[in-house]
Design an enzyme around this catalytic site. Structure first.
Site, mmCIF file in Angstrom:
data_model
loop_
_atom_site.group_PDB
_atom_site.id
_atom_site.type_symbol
_atom_site.label_atom_id
_atom_site.label_comp_id
_atom_site.label_asym_id
_atom_site.label_seq_id
_atom_site.Cartn_x
_atom_site.Cartn_y
_atom_site.Cartn_z
ATOM 1 N N ASP A 1 -23.546 11.493 -23.615
ATOM 2 C CA ASP A 1 -22.394 12.149 -24.235
ATOM 3 C C ASP A 1 -21.591 11.128 -25.048
ATOM 4 O O ASP A 1 -20.591 11.471 -25.683
ATOM 5 C CB ASP A 1 -21.530 12.909 -23.220
ATOM 6 C CG ASP A 1 -20.965 12.020 -22.124
ATOM 7 O OD1 ASP A 1 -21.241 10.808 -22.132
ATOM 8 O OD2 ASP A 1 -20.239 12.550 -21.255
ATOM 9 N N SER A 2 -22.064 9.865 -25.064
ATOM 10 C CA SER A 2 -21.526 8.875 -26.001
ATOM 11 C C SER A 2 -21.675 9.384 -27.433
ATOM 12 O O SER A 2 -21.062 8.846 -28.353
ATOM 13 C CB SER A 2 -22.249 7.529 -25.852
ATOM 14 O OG SER A 2 -23.653 7.700 -25.881
ATOM 15 N N ASP B 1 -27.190 14.003 -20.732
ATOM 16 C CA ASP B 1 -25.926 13.993 -19.995
ATOM 17 C C ASP B 1 -25.360 15.400 -19.815
ATOM 18 O O ASP B 1 -25.366 16.208 -20.757
ATOM 19 C CB ASP B 1 -24.875 13.179 -20.785
ATOM 20 C CG ASP B 1 -24.702 11.777 -20.241
ATOM 21 O OD1 ASP B 1 -25.087 11.517 -19.087
ATOM 22 O OD2 ASP B 1 -24.166 10.933 -20.990
ATOM 23 N N LYS C 1 -28.084 13.717 -16.332
ATOM 24 C CA LYS C 1 -27.248 12.683 -15.724
ATOM 25 C C LYS C 1 -25.835 13.238 -15.560
ATOM 26 O O LYS C 1 -25.358 13.971 -16.440
ATOM 27 C CB LYS C 1 -27.206 11.420 -16.592
ATOM 28 C CG LYS C 1 -26.280 10.343 -16.014
ATOM 29 C CD LYS C 1 -26.467 9.003 -16.701
ATOM 30 C CE LYS C 1 -25.791 8.866 -18.034
ATOM 31 N NZ LYS C 1 -24.311 9.028 -18.007
ATOM 32 N N GLU D 1 -21.752 11.988 -14.044
ATOM 33 C CA GLU D 1 -20.937 10.827 -13.678
ATOM 34 C C GLU D 1 -20.362 11.020 -12.280
ATOM 35 O O GLU D 1 -19.732 12.038 -11.994
ATOM 36 C CB GLU D 1 -19.827 10.620 -14.716
ATOM 37 C CG GLU D 1 -20.391 10.219 -16.065
ATOM 38 C CD GLU D 1 -19.330 9.854 -17.095
ATOM 39 O OE1 GLU D 1 -18.139 9.760 -16.742
ATOM 40 O OE2 GLU D 1 -19.717 9.662 -18.260
ATOM 41 N N GLU E 1 -22.268 1.103 -14.405
ATOM 42 C CA GLU E 1 -21.579 0.711 -15.642
ATOM 43 C C GLU E 1 -20.364 -0.163 -15.355
ATOM 44 O O GLU E 1 -19.496 0.193 -14.549
ATOM 45 C CB GLU E 1 -21.151 1.960 -16.436
ATOM 46 C CG GLU E 1 -20.385 1.595 -17.716
ATOM 47 C CD GLU E 1 -20.342 2.675 -18.777
ATOM 48 O OE1 GLU E 1 -20.922 3.751 -18.579
ATOM 49 O OE2 GLU E 1 -19.724 2.407 -19.838
HETATM 50 O O1 KIV Z 1 -23.179 8.457 -22.638
HETATM 51 C C1 KIV Z 1 -23.831 7.409 -22.571
HETATM 52 O O2 KIV Z 1 -24.383 6.919 -23.558
HETATM 53 C C2 KIV Z 1 -23.931 6.759 -21.279
HETATM 54 C C3 KIV Z 1 -24.444 5.353 -21.248
HETATM 55 C C4 KIV Z 1 -23.390 4.435 -21.677
HETATM 56 C C5 KIV Z 1 -24.995 4.995 -19.908
HETATM 57 O O3 KIV Z 1 -23.583 7.335 -20.282
#
Ligand code: KIV
Length: 258
Positions: free
Chosen positions: A42-43, A81, A111, A113, A177
């Protein structure tokens, strides 16, 4: 690559390589170069959409980008994510949304968090055969609580407990992280699932970076990001060369014309 193979890498002592990807161009290139896994992080809210946090990213946007990436790779494991507020409300919400992601994108895993605080949700996802990667340490979706994205997490007991809880709940892997290398080493020696570090030192079972950062394209240069190439200068210089050549008539030449 698939989820069991990704997990076996730890037993074999093979370091896992993970990078983020959000589109076909990058996903196919990184896959061809031999990356083990691509994270549709989600970056993308920050590096693709230009926002200041990952919080506004929607489920539909993750599905859109996840489907493109999953379709573009031949070998890499693809993890997508779960964005902010698409799994925190209830385990039922998490199963429904993770199910949509796997079904509609063709990716291998999701994924989320969290560690201990998300253990019930991880358990429900794993019990529904939805492979899930946990993410402990600095959690960008919690930036409003943490105050800033660069907050290194140092509570060893909590961090170890988070990773252990994630493993016990059924996570197949865990991202660490922004935590001290010594704590990441302890976690990596404690859990049997692969730890994937970002700003967590060399003792993790694998590493992940945000791809545009490591190629110098975002200008984001924290201590943990090594710049593996300077694509910003390459693209900037190439663009200026193009502008100049079009303006002075050098391009297109005869060989570029029909
Ligand atoms: O969203 C993302 O790119 C991430 C990485 C920084 C692990 O969660």
């Amino acid at each position: 690559m698939n989820v069991p193979e990704f997990q076996r890498a730890k037993q074999r002592g093979k370091k896992l390589t993970v990078l983020t990807a959000y589109d076909c161009l990058w996903a196919s290139l990184l896959d061809e170069a031999g990356i083990d896994a691509l994270l549709v992080g989600d970056s993308l809210g920050m590096v693709v959409q230009g926002k200041t946090t990952t919080m506004p990213v929607t489920l539909e946007q993750m599905i859109y980008h996840g489907e493109i990436v999953a379709r573009s790779v031949k070998n890499a494991l693809v993890i997508v994510d779960l964005p902010f507020m698409t799994y925190q409300v209830s385990s039922r919400q998490a199963v429904k949304n993770a199910g949509r992601i796997l079904k509609e994108t063709g990716c291998h895993a999701v994924k989320l968090e969290g560690g201990a605080q998300q253990s019930k949700t991880i358990e429900r996802l794993a019990a529904s055969d939805l492979p899930v990667m946990a993410h402990v340490g600095m959690r960008p979706q919690s930036v409003r609580k943490l105050g800033k994205m660069s907050a290194v997490q140092r509570d060893e007991d909590q961090l170890v407990a988070d990773a252990v809880a994630a493993e016990q709940a059924g996570a197949f892997s865990v991202v660490l992280e922004l935590i001290p290398a010594t704590i990441a080493q302890k976690i990596s020696e404690t859990v049997s699932i692969p730890t994937i570090g970002i700003g967590a030192g060399p003792h993790c079972d694998g590493q992940v970076l945000v791809t545009p950062d490591m190629f110098g394209m975002t200008g984001f240069k924290p201590r943990f990001v090594k710049q593996f190439a300077d694509l910003k200068s390459t693209i900037f210089d190439g663009t200026q060369k193009y502008i100049a050549e079009v303006q002075n008539g050098e391009f297109p030449a005869e060989k570029h014309s029909h």
